[in-house]
Design a protein around this motif. Structure first.
Motif, PDB file in Angstrom:
ATOM      1  N   ASN A  90       6.467  14.251  -5.650  1.00  0.00           N
ATOM      2  CA  ASN A  90       5.657  14.892  -4.616  1.00  0.00           C
ATOM      3  C   ASN A  90       4.572  13.970  -4.082  1.00  0.00           C
ATOM      4  N   GLN A  91       4.295  12.856  -4.792  1.00  0.00           N
ATOM      5  CA  GLN A  91       3.249  11.931  -4.380  1.00  0.00           C
ATOM      6  C   GLN A  91       3.801  10.673  -3.727  1.00  0.00           C
ATOM      7  N   PHE A  92       5.128  10.499  -3.717  1.00  0.00           N
ATOM      8  CA  PHE A  92       5.707   9.289  -3.138  1.00  0.00           C
ATOM      9  C   PHE A  92       5.770   9.385  -1.617  1.00  0.00           C
ATOM     10  N   VAL A  93       5.324   8.326  -0.955  1.00  0.00           N
ATOM     11  CA  VAL A  93       5.373   8.274   0.510  1.00  0.00           C
ATOM     12  C   VAL A  93       5.979   6.964   1.004  1.00  0.00           C
ATOM     13  N   GLY A  94       6.088   5.955   0.133  1.00  0.00           N
ATOM     14  CA  GLY A  94       6.592   4.644   0.533  1.00  0.00           C
ATOM     15  C   GLY A  94       8.040   4.448   0.168  1.00  0.00           C
ATOM     16  N   THR A  95       8.695   3.474   0.828  1.00  0.00           N
ATOM     17  CA  THR A  95      10.105   3.192   0.539  1.00  0.00           C
ATOM     18  C   THR A  95      10.253   2.288  -0.679  1.00  0.00           C
ATOM     19  N   THR A  96       9.187   1.577  -1.046  1.00  0.00           N
ATOM     20  CA  THR A  96       9.190   0.754  -2.252  1.00  0.00           C
ATOM     21  C   THR A  96       7.954   1.098  -3.082  1.00  0.00           C
ATOM     22  N   ASP A 100       4.227   2.273  -1.768  1.00  0.00           N
ATOM     23  CA  ASP A 100       3.632   3.530  -2.216  1.00  0.00           C
ATOM     24  C   ASP A 100       2.208   3.319  -2.736  1.00  0.00           C
ATOM     25  N   VAL A 101       2.000   2.262  -3.507  1.00  0.00           N
ATOM     26  CA  VAL A 101       0.668   1.969  -4.016  1.00  0.00           C
ATOM     27  C   VAL A 101      -0.262   1.571  -2.874  1.00  0.00           C
ATOM     28  N   ALA A 102       0.290   0.907  -1.854  1.00  0.00           N
ATOM     29  CA  ALA A 102      -0.521   0.433  -0.728  1.00  0.00           C
ATOM     30  C   ALA A 102      -0.991   1.576   0.168  1.00  0.00           C
ATOM     31  N   PHE A 103      -0.282   2.707   0.153  1.00  0.00           N
ATOM     32  CA  PHE A 103      -0.554   3.780   1.108  1.00  0.00           C
ATOM     33  C   PHE A 103      -2.010   4.251   1.051  1.00  0.00           C
ATOM     34  N   GLY A 104      -2.502   4.565  -0.140  1.00  0.00           N
ATOM     35  CA  GLY A 104      -3.870   5.050  -0.262  1.00  0.00           C
ATOM     36  C   GLY A 104      -4.889   4.000   0.119  1.00  0.00           C
ATOM     37  N   LEU A 105      -4.574   2.730  -0.134  1.00  0.00           N
ATOM     38  CA  LEU A 105      -5.484   1.644   0.211  1.00  0.00           C
ATOM     39  C   LEU A 105      -5.569   1.457   1.722  1.00  0.00           C
ATOM     40  N   GLU A 106      -4.422   1.573   2.392  1.00  0.00           N
ATOM     41  CA  GLU A 106      -4.405   1.457   3.850  1.00  0.00           C
ATOM     42  C   GLU A 106      -5.227   2.566   4.493  1.00  0.00           C
ATOM     43  N   ASN A 107      -5.108   3.769   3.947  1.00  0.00           N
ATOM     44  CA  ASN A 107      -5.867   4.895   4.496  1.00  0.00           C
ATOM     45  C   ASN A 107      -7.367   4.693   4.358  1.00  0.00           C
ATOM     46  N   ILE A 110      -8.823  -0.793   3.286  1.00  0.00           N
ATOM     47  CA  ILE A 110      -9.062  -1.928   2.395  1.00  0.00           C
ATOM     48  C   ILE A 110      -8.465  -3.196   3.022  1.00  0.00           C
ATOM     49  N   PRO A 111      -9.212  -4.301   3.077  1.00  0.00           N
ATOM     50  CA  PRO A 111      -8.670  -5.555   3.636  1.00  0.00           C
ATOM     51  C   PRO A 111      -7.404  -5.995   2.919  1.00  0.00           C
ATOM     52  N   ARG A 112      -6.511  -6.668   3.657  1.00  0.00           N
ATOM     53  CA  ARG A 112      -5.189  -7.001   3.133  1.00  0.00           C
ATOM     54  C   ARG A 112      -5.264  -7.835   1.860  1.00  0.00           C
ATOM     55  N   LYS A 113      -6.136  -8.842   1.819  1.00  0.00           N
ATOM     56  CA  LYS A 113      -6.228  -9.697   0.638  1.00  0.00           C
ATOM     57  C   LYS A 113      -6.612  -8.889  -0.580  1.00  0.00           C
ATOM     58  N   GLU A 114      -7.612  -8.010  -0.423  1.00  0.00           N
ATOM     59  CA  GLU A 114      -8.035  -7.167  -1.544  1.00  0.00           C
ATOM     60  C   GLU A 114      -6.941  -6.167  -1.901  1.00  0.00           C
ATOM     61  N   MET A 115      -6.235  -5.675  -0.891  1.00  0.00           N
ATOM     62  CA  MET A 115      -5.164  -4.710  -1.126  1.00  0.00           C
ATOM     63  C   MET A 115      -4.078  -5.312  -2.016  1.00  0.00           C
ATOM     64  N   ILE A 116      -3.695  -6.552  -1.730  1.00  0.00           N
ATOM     65  CA  ILE A 116      -2.663  -7.220  -2.523  1.00  0.00           C
ATOM     66  C   ILE A 116      -3.118  -7.354  -3.974  1.00  0.00           C
ATOM     67  N   ALA A 148       2.971   6.664  -9.984  1.00  0.00           N
ATOM     68  CA  ALA A 148       2.015   7.633  -9.444  1.00  0.00           C
ATOM     69  C   ALA A 148       0.614   7.348  -9.975  1.00  0.00           C
ATOM     70  N   ILE A 149       0.519   7.010 -11.256  1.00  0.00           N
ATOM     71  CA  ILE A 149      -0.787   6.676 -11.834  1.00  0.00           C
ATOM     72  C   ILE A 149      -1.325   5.385 -11.222  1.00  0.00           C
ATOM     73  N   ALA A 150      -0.449   4.389 -11.015  1.00  0.00           N
ATOM     74  CA  ALA A 150      -0.873   3.130 -10.402  1.00  0.00           C
ATOM     75  C   ALA A 150      -1.408   3.364  -8.995  1.00  0.00           C
ATOM     76  N   SER A 151      -0.759   4.242  -8.234  1.00  0.00           N
ATOM     77  CA  SER A 151      -1.214   4.543  -6.867  1.00  0.00           C
ATOM     78  C   SER A 151      -2.613   5.129  -6.879  1.00  0.00           C
ATOM     79  N   VAL A 152      -2.894   5.936  -7.885  1.00  0.00           N
ATOM     80  CA  VAL A 152      -4.218   6.532  -8.017  1.00  0.00           C
ATOM     81  C   VAL A 152      -5.233   5.494  -8.491  1.00  0.00           C
ATOM     82  N   MET A 153      -4.853   4.679  -9.481  1.00  0.00           N
ATOM     83  CA  MET A 153      -5.790   3.699 -10.035  1.00  0.00           C
ATOM     84  C   MET A 153      -6.142   2.609  -9.038  1.00  0.00           C
ATOM     85  N   ALA A 154      -5.286   2.350  -8.062  1.00  0.00           N
ATOM     86  CA  ALA A 154      -5.549   1.305  -7.073  1.00  0.00           C
ATOM     87  C   ALA A 154      -6.762   1.615  -6.208  1.00  0.00           C
ATOM     88  N   ILE A 155      -7.126   2.881  -6.079  1.00  0.00           N
ATOM     89  CA  ILE A 155      -8.284   3.238  -5.259  1.00  0.00           C
ATOM     90  C   ILE A 155      -9.587   3.182  -6.053  1.00  0.00           C
TER      91      ILE A 155
END
Length: 277
Positions: A90-96, A100-107, A110-116, A148-155
Motif C-alpha cells: 500500500n506504500q509502494f509508488v515507484g517502479t523500482t 520508491d525511496v526517492a518519492f518522499g524525498l522528491e516531495n 531534497i537536492p539530488r546529491k543529498e537524495m542519492i 517500506a521502512i527504508a522509504s520512511v527512514m530516508a526522510i
C-alpha cells in the motif's frame, strides 16, 4: 516535555459507534521505544493514526514535542513522523526500490546529491542496498517491509510508527523485520511506537502499554508484563508458547526470574531455574 502526549482523548468512527478511545492519556518520551498491544478493536491502531494526524479526536488533545496537533499544522508535524503499515504494498509508488525511496524525498524538495546519499544510507540501514533496481512487487514479504521502512527512514523522521508491521509476514519475514527494528533502535536516536497484537515482538520495547476496550489496561515493562498473565488472558491476549511452558513448569516447582519470550531465552531460563525447596 514528552515527545508524544495524549490528553483525555476520545475517538469513535461515527456518532452511532462506541468509543474506540475514551479519556485516553499517554506520554512517550523522546528516543523511547514503546510497544502498544491489545486484542483487535482495543484501540491500539487508532492511537498510531491519531498521532500521525490521519484521524482527528472528537475530544482531548494530542501534542507532538509539546505542540498541539491541529488541522492547520498537521502537514508540518507529519514531516517528522514516519509510519509503516501492515501491508507494505500500500506504500509502494515507484517502479523500482530506488524510485520508491526517492518519492518522499522528491516531495520534500531534497537536492539530488543529498537524495542519492539518503537513498543509499536508508537502504543500507535495512540491508537492501543491493536491491535498488529491483521491482518492489517481486520482493519477498520481509524485503518489501524493509523497503517500506527504508522509504520512511530516508526522510529522517524523529518518530517511527509501526502499525502491525509484521502481521502479514511469515516467520522468516517477521524475524527479518524485528532484526531491522533492533538495528535502528541501536544505531539511531528515534522515538519508536510499535503497534502489535503479537506478544513475541515486545522484546525490543522499553515500555509496554496494554490496551483494553479503548483504555490503558497496563503500563509496564517487558520483564514485568507476564507477571499478570492471567489478566492478559482475561482480556483476550494469547501468551507466547514459551511463557505458557514456563507457567506450566511452575506447577512442578520450577522458578523463573522472568518469563522467556523465545526458545533461546526459554532454554537459558530452564538451565538456570531453581526448584523450590
Amino acid at each position: 516535555m514528552p515527545a508524544i502526549e495524549f490528553r483525555d482523548v476520545y475517538f469513535r468512527y461515527n456518532e452511532d459507534a462506541p468509543w474506540v478511545l475514551k479519556k485516553f492519556n499517554l506520554k512517550i518520551e523522546a528516543n523511547e521505544t514503546v510497544a502498544i498491544i491489545g486484542h483487535n478493536g482495543s484501540g491500539k491502531s487508532t492511537i498510531a493514526k491519531l498521532a500521525n494526524g490521519l484521524l482527528v479526536p472528537q475530544a482531548g488533545e494530542i501534542l507532538i514535542n509539546g505542540r498541539k496537533l491541529t488541522t492547520s499544522n498537521v502537514w508540518e508535524i507529519r514531516q517528522k513522523i514516519g509510519m509503516v503499515f501492515q501491508n507494505p504494498e500500500n506504500q509502494f509508488v515507484g517502479t523500482t526500490v530506488r524510485d520508491d525511496v526517492a518519492f518522499g524525498l522528491e516531495n520534500r524538495g531534497i537536492p539530488r546529491k543529498e537524495m542519492i546519499e539518503r537513498i543509499y544510507t536508508s537502504l543500507n540501514q535495512v540491508g537492501m542496498e543491493s536491491y535498488q533496481n529491483h521491482e518492489p512487487h517481486n520482493l519477498s514479504g520481509g524485503q518489501k517491509q524493509r523497503v517500506a521502512i527504508a522509504s520512511v527512514m530516508a526522510i529522517y523522521p524523529e518518530f517511527l510508527l509501526l502499525d502491525e508491521a509484521t502481521s502479514m509476514l511469515d516467520p522468516r519475514g517477521r524475524k527479518e523485520i524485528l532484526s531491522t527494528i533492533h538495528d535502528l533502535k541501536e544505531e539511531l536516536e528515534i522515538t519508536m511506537v510499535m503497534i502489535t497484537h503479537d506478544l513475541h515482538e515486545i522484546i525490543l520495547a522499553d515500555r509496554v502499554i496494554v490496551m483494553n476496550e479503548g483504555q490503558m489496561y497496563k503500563d509496564t515493562t517487558v520483564d514485568q508484563l507476564f507477571n499478570d498473565h492471567q489478566g492478559l488472558q482475561s482480556i483476550g491476549l494469547s501468551l507466547p508458547l514459551t511463557v505458557e511452558l514456563a507457567i506450566e513448569l511452575e506447577q512442578y516447582d520450577y522458578q523463573f526470574a522472568t518469563y522467556p519470550l523465545d526458545n533461546e531465552e526459554f532454554l537459558e531460563a530452564l538451565w538456570t531455574s531453581n526448584l523450590k525447596e
